[in-house]
Design an enzyme around this catalytic site. Structure first.
Site, short mmCIF file in Angstrom:
data_model
loop_
_atom_site.label_atom_id
_atom_site.label_comp_id
_atom_site.label_asym_id
_atom_site.label_seq_id
_atom_site.Cartn_x
_atom_site.Cartn_y
_atom_site.Cartn_z
N HIS A 42 -46.73 -36.34 29.00
CA HIS A 42 -46.39 -37.76 28.84
C HIS A 42 -44.89 -37.89 28.65
CE1 HIS A 42 -47.61 -36.03 24.99
NE2 HIS A 42 -46.68 -36.78 24.43
N HIS A 68 -42.08 -40.28 27.03
CA HIS A 68 -41.88 -41.36 26.06
C HIS A 68 -40.79 -42.31 26.56
CE1 HIS A 68 -43.97 -39.50 22.52
NE2 HIS A 68 -43.70 -38.39 23.18
P1 AMP Z 1 -45.93 -35.96 21.54
O1 AMP Z 1 -45.63 -35.66 20.10
O2 AMP Z 1 -44.75 -35.91 22.44
O3 AMP Z 1 -47.10 -35.13 22.05
O4 AMP Z 1 -46.40 -37.48 21.55
C1 AMP Z 1 -47.69 -37.90 21.33
C2 AMP Z 1 -47.62 -39.39 21.12
O5 AMP Z 1 -48.88 -39.94 21.38
C3 AMP Z 1 -47.23 -39.81 19.70
O6 AMP Z 1 -46.08 -40.65 19.76
C4 AMP Z 1 -48.47 -40.54 19.19
O7 AMP Z 1 -48.14 -41.62 18.38
C5 AMP Z 1 -49.12 -40.98 20.48
N1 AMP Z 1 -50.56 -41.13 20.45
C6 AMP Z 1 -51.48 -40.25 20.01
N2 AMP Z 1 -52.73 -40.71 20.21
C7 AMP Z 1 -52.59 -41.92 20.82
C8 AMP Z 1 -53.51 -42.91 21.30
N3 AMP Z 1 -54.83 -42.75 21.19
N4 AMP Z 1 -53.00 -44.02 21.88
C9 AMP Z 1 -51.66 -44.20 21.99
N5 AMP Z 1 -50.75 -43.31 21.57
C10 AMP Z 1 -51.20 -42.19 20.98
#
Ligand code: AMP
Ligand code: ZN
Length: 136
Positions: A101, A103
């Site tokens: 993903h 950001h």
């Molecule tokens: P990373 O730390 O780069 O893997 O980012 C994961 C991101 O996903 C974090 O910013 C979380 O807040 C976000 N996240 C986790 N679960 C969900 C969800 N179900 N819906 C939307 N965002 C999520």
């Protein structure tokens, strides 16, 4: 290919609802549920790739094209003062969800976030050695 045990596969493919701000055949862009700032969003490919290294080159290119479509609209409509594109790979780098993903993080003056790193001060020799190591 989807991974049945992956929450971002389920979100990207619409099995779990999300606040979607953009969708096409290959990507969904959703609002992050734990946003760093107002409008923090995630670009998710609909196919499962664990991280940047697993991502095919054309999908990587397309992810940037999605960012080029969405980020300017977010920046303008949210009146952001700046913008971070962040992409974490591996637990050590802060990746918590093992589905690639990207950001999209709008930044605002005095938003209290600290997404930047602490600079270090290597000498010229150390920089030369790192360059040699990367060159292989
Ligand atoms: P990373 O730390 O780069 O893997 O980012 C994961 C991101 O996903 C974090 O910013 C979380 O807040 C976000 N996240 C986790 N679960 C969900 C969800 N179900 N819906 C939307 N965002 C999520
Ligand atoms: Zn997945």
């Amino acid at each position: 290919m989807k991974d049945n045990n992956c929450i971002f596969c389920k979100i990207a493919n619409g099995e779990i609802p999300s606040r979607t701000i953009y969708e096409d055949d290959a990507f969904r862009v959703i609002l992050d549920l734990g946003p760093a700032t107002k409008g923090h969003a995630l670009i998710l490919p609909k196919d499962h790739y664990e991280d940047f290294f697993a991502l095919p080159e054309d999908t990587a290119r397309d992810a940037i094209s999605v960012a080029k479509k969405i980020a300017p609209k977010m920046k303008a409509n949210l009146h952001a003062d700046g913008f971070n594109l962040v992409q974490n790979n591996g637990e050590t780098a802060g990746q918590t969800v093992m589905h690639f993903h990207l950001h999209l993080i709008p930044r605002y003056k005095d938003d209290g976030q600290n997404i930047l790193w602490k600079p270090t001060e290597p000498g010229a020799e150390e920089l030369d050695a790192v360059k040699a190591q990367i060159d292989g």
